[in-house]
Design a protein around this motif. Structure first.
Motif, PDB file in Angstrom:
ATOM      1  N   UNK A   1       0.854  -1.201   0.000  1.00 25.23           N
ATOM      2  CA  UNK A   1       0.000   0.000   0.000  1.00 25.23           C
ATOM      3  C   UNK A   1       0.882   1.241   0.000  1.00 25.23           C
ATOM      4  N   UNK A   2       1.050   1.946  -1.145  1.00 25.94           N
ATOM      5  CA  UNK A   2       1.929   3.105  -1.170  1.00 25.94           C
ATOM      6  C   UNK A   2       1.352   4.286  -0.404  1.00 25.94           C
ATOM      7  N   UNK A   3       2.141   4.823   0.464  1.00 28.85           N
ATOM      8  CA  UNK A   3       1.831   6.061   1.170  1.00 28.85           C
ATOM      9  C   UNK A   3       3.109   6.887   1.102  1.00 28.85           C
ATOM     10  N   UNK A   4       3.082   8.125   1.556  1.00 28.90           N
ATOM     11  CA  UNK A   4       4.338   8.878   1.556  1.00 28.90           C
ATOM     12  C   UNK A   4       5.468   8.162   2.292  1.00 28.90           C
ATOM     13  N   UNK A   5       5.133   7.183   3.135  1.00 24.10           N
ATOM     14  CA  UNK A   5       6.171   6.450   3.858  1.00 24.10           C
ATOM     15  C   UNK A   5       6.478   5.080   3.262  1.00 24.10           C
ATOM     16  N   UNK A   6       5.649   4.612   2.312  1.00 24.90           N
ATOM     17  CA  UNK A   6       5.837   3.292   1.694  1.00 24.90           C
ATOM     18  C   UNK A   6       5.976   3.489   0.189  1.00 24.90           C
ATOM     19  N   UNK A   7       7.109   3.124  -0.400  1.00 23.40           N
ATOM     20  CA  UNK A   7       7.353   3.447  -1.807  1.00 23.40           C
ATOM     21  C   UNK A   7       6.562   2.582  -2.773  1.00 23.40           C
ATOM     22  N   UNK A   8       6.278   3.155  -3.936  1.00 25.63           N
ATOM     23  CA  UNK A   8       5.734   2.396  -5.057  1.00 25.63           C
ATOM     24  C   UNK A   8       6.818   1.435  -5.547  1.00 25.63           C
ATOM     25  N   UNK A   9       6.435   0.180  -5.761  1.00 26.96           N
ATOM     26  CA  UNK A   9       7.432  -0.841  -6.098  1.00 26.96           C
ATOM     27  C   UNK A   9       7.669  -0.976  -7.603  1.00 26.96           C
ATOM     28  N   UNK A  10       6.594  -0.939  -8.399  1.00 26.59           N
ATOM     29  CA  UNK A  10       6.707  -1.161  -9.842  1.00 26.59           C
ATOM     30  C   UNK A  10       6.050  -0.018 -10.599  1.00 26.59           C
ATOM     31  N   UNK A  11       6.784   0.572 -11.541  1.00 29.08           N
ATOM     32  CA  UNK A  11       6.249   1.649 -12.373  1.00 29.08           C
ATOM     33  C   UNK A  11       6.294   1.214 -13.834  1.00 29.08           C
ATOM     34  N   UNK A  12       5.120   1.152 -14.464  1.00 35.45           N
ATOM     35  CA  UNK A  12       5.036   0.810 -15.871  1.00 35.45           C
ATOM     36  C   UNK A  12       4.212   1.836 -16.623  1.00 35.45           C
ATOM     37  N   UNK A  13       4.170   1.679 -17.950  1.00 35.91           N
ATOM     38  CA  UNK A  13       3.344   2.564 -18.769  1.00 35.91           C
ATOM     39  C   UNK A  13       2.644   1.752 -19.846  1.00 35.91           C
ATOM     40  N   UNK A  14       1.516   2.304 -20.322  1.00 34.70           N
ATOM     41  CA  UNK A  14       0.662   1.652 -21.302  1.00 34.70           C
ATOM     42  C   UNK A  14       0.442   2.586 -22.482  1.00 34.70           C
ATOM     43  N   UNK A  15       0.471   2.039 -23.705  1.00 35.36           N
ATOM     44  CA  UNK A  15       0.226   2.842 -24.887  1.00 35.36           C
ATOM     45  C   UNK A  15      -0.491   2.017 -25.940  1.00 35.36           C
ATOM     46  N   UNK A  16      -1.144   2.695 -26.903  1.00 31.39           N
ATOM     47  CA  UNK A  16      -1.782   1.980 -28.006  1.00 31.39           C
ATOM     48  C   UNK A  16      -0.975   2.094 -29.286  1.00 31.39           C
ATOM     49  N   UNK A  17       0.088   2.910 -29.302  1.00 31.50           N
ATOM     50  CA  UNK A  17       0.951   2.970 -30.475  1.00 31.50           C
ATOM     51  C   UNK A  17       0.251   3.487 -31.722  1.00 31.50           C
ATOM     52  N   UNK A  18      -0.164   4.731 -31.715  1.00 29.78           N
ATOM     53  CA  UNK A  18      -0.861   5.305 -32.866  1.00 29.78           C
ATOM     54  C   UNK A  18       0.032   5.379 -34.099  1.00 29.78           C
ATOM     55  N   UNK A  19      -0.590   5.299 -35.285  1.00 31.35           N
ATOM     56  CA  UNK A  19       0.158   5.470 -36.522  1.00 31.35           C
ATOM     57  C   UNK A  19      -0.728   6.141 -37.561  1.00 31.35           C
ATOM     58  N   UNK A  20      -0.081   6.708 -38.570  1.00 30.66           N
ATOM     59  CA  UNK A  20      -0.762   7.341 -39.695  1.00 30.66           C
ATOM     60  C   UNK A  20      -1.072   6.258 -40.730  1.00 30.66           C
ATOM     61  N   UNK A  21      -2.320   6.194 -41.174  1.00 28.75           N
ATOM     62  CA  UNK A  21      -2.708   5.175 -42.151  1.00 28.75           C
ATOM     63  C   UNK A  21      -1.829   5.230 -43.400  1.00 28.75           C
ATOM     64  N   UNK A  22      -1.371   6.431 -43.780  1.00 30.03           N
ATOM     65  CA  UNK A  22      -0.560   6.583 -44.981  1.00 30.03           C
ATOM     66  C   UNK A  22       0.895   6.180 -44.767  1.00 30.03           C
ATOM     67  N   UNK A  23       1.319   6.090 -43.496  1.00 29.80           N
ATOM     68  CA  UNK A  23       2.711   5.736 -43.196  1.00 29.80           C
ATOM     69  C   UNK A  23       2.762   4.944 -41.894  1.00 29.80           C
ATOM     70  N   UNK A  24       2.215   3.733 -41.873  1.00 29.39           N
ATOM     71  CA  UNK A  24       2.116   2.989 -40.617  1.00 29.39           C
ATOM     72  C   UNK A  24       3.457   2.569 -40.031  1.00 29.39           C
ATOM     73  N   UNK A  25       4.465   2.392 -40.865  1.00 29.04           N
ATOM     74  CA  UNK A  25       5.754   1.951 -40.334  1.00 29.04           C
ATOM     75  C   UNK A  25       6.340   2.972 -39.362  1.00 29.04           C
ATOM     76  N   UNK A  26       6.208   4.250 -39.678  1.00 27.83           N
ATOM     77  CA  UNK A  26       6.781   5.290 -38.818  1.00 27.83           C
ATOM     78  C   UNK A  26       6.187   5.228 -37.419  1.00 27.83           C
ATOM     79  N   UNK A  27       4.879   5.023 -37.319  1.00 24.67           N
ATOM     80  CA  UNK A  27       4.250   4.941 -36.010  1.00 24.67           C
ATOM     81  C   UNK A  27       4.725   3.741 -35.216  1.00 24.67           C
TER      82      UNK A  27
END
Length: 345
Positions: A1-27
């Motif tokens: 349970x993170x509180x100011x006295x108990x640290x967050x253990x794992x930090x991750x991120x989530x994305x959907x990876x947007x791309x342009x239909x005309x140039x999908x490789x770049x995205x």
């Protein structure tokens, strides 16, 4: 349970990876660079969300295979893979292959139910079996049995010069224990706990009064209810793993133009967070914007956040590549430390 006295253990991120239909490789290339940056910044995990028939990553398993060869430490996950689009046997083969390529870093997240906009896509997806497909929890259990090495055929041996296995190949040790379930209701959270899965606490939930009385319950209270129902049913109890997903937008190093565009994005999305939406009465978590210290203060006041020690913060869906670089950098250098987190090396 993170509180100011108990640290967050794992930090991750989530994305959907947007791309342009005309140039999908770049995205797709930008997405791989974002995952590489996440590892360099010390994030513990990077997660991809499916976007079928849209301009976001439709095949996270393929992208994560590429990411596994461009990173060496960061965990790689899906949040989530909707199993209604998948054949469990084929998916088991793909996930096991990527897990081996990554050195055991894959964390597959999944959910069940009919595919989104099923009436429009079922003719292409299941032209002969659309009316009899099973989109229940049984689909999850079938997939897990295959990942765990249970036989999928009665035949094992040699036919001619070819050798056949009765199990999904390759086998990836421990992968079946690294499955995460994306729950949007108390019922699904409790079911995930009963099955001993890990829980992805969604930023979109079904409106369920925490006390059975309120017409429009508080999002944090509903999400908290899911987490507690999950752990109450899980064999590991309070030690059962839960990762919380919220959209956070730190602005510590953002330019004035970025701050303006970010605030406009948050303002445009905020009305949907006030009341349950649609016939299913779905609730959306408010986006959190501000400096790392300001967001940390909001998180410590969030009832569900106080029940977890790992998160996968979602990147906004429609920003520019340079915006994601700034946001991830501020997450790792300002927000994470404000939550007591330390980067992995």
């Amino acid at each position: 349970m993170p509180t100011p006295d108990v640290p967050l253990r794992q930090l991750g991120f989530l994305t959907i990876g947007l791309f342009d239909e005309a140039d999908p490789r770049a995205g797709h290339e930008n997405l791989l660079q974002v995952i590489e940056l996440g590892e360099q910044l010390g994030f513990d995990s990077a997660w991809l969300r499916h976007r079928h028939l849209q301009f976001g990553v439709s095949s996270p398993v393929a992208v994560l295979a590429a990411a596994s060869q461009r990173t060496s430490r960061i965990g790689l996950g899906t949040a989530v893979t909707p199993l209604g689009w998948e054949n469990p046997l084929r998916l088991a083969e793909d996930w096991a292959t990527v897990d081996l390529l990554s050195g055991g870093r894959l964390n597959p997240g999944l959910s069940v139910g009919p595919p989104m906009r099923y009436d429009e896509v079922k003719g292409a997806l299941y032209p002969d079996t659309a009316e009899i497909e099973d989109f229940s929890y049984a689909r999850v259990l079938r997939l897990r049995r295959m990942l765990a090495g249970e036989p999928v055929t009665d035949f094992r041996g040699t036919a001619g010069i070819e050798e056949f296995s009765d199990r999904v190949q390759p086998q990836a040790a421990g992968l079946a224990e690294r499955l995460w379930y994306g729950a949007a209701s108390t019922r699904s959270a409790a079911w995930a706990g009963e099955q001993g899965l890990n829980l992805l606490a969604s930023s979109v939930v079904r409106a369920e009064p925490a006390d059975g009385s309120a017409d429009d319950p508080d999002f944090a209270a509903v999400q908290l209810g899911h987490i507690r129902a999950f752990r109450a049913a899980h064999p590991d109890g309070e030690r059962a793993r839960v990762s919380q997903g919220l959209v956070v937008i730190p602005t510590d190093s953002a330019t004035p133009d970025q701050r303006r565009r970010y605030q406009e994005y948050v303002d445009a999305r905020h009305p949907r967070t006030r009341t349950p939406q649609g016939p299913a009465r779905m609730m959306f978590a408010p986006d959190l914007i501000g400096t790392g210290e300001q967001i940390a203060e909001q998180l410590y006041a969030h009832a569900a956040f106080r029940e977890v020690d790992e998160v996968a913060f979602a990147l906004p869906f429609s920003f520019r590549h340079e915006d994601y670089v700034q946001i991830l950098t501020d997450m790792a250098t300002h927000l994470g430390p404000a939550l007591g987190w330390r980067p992995s090396t």
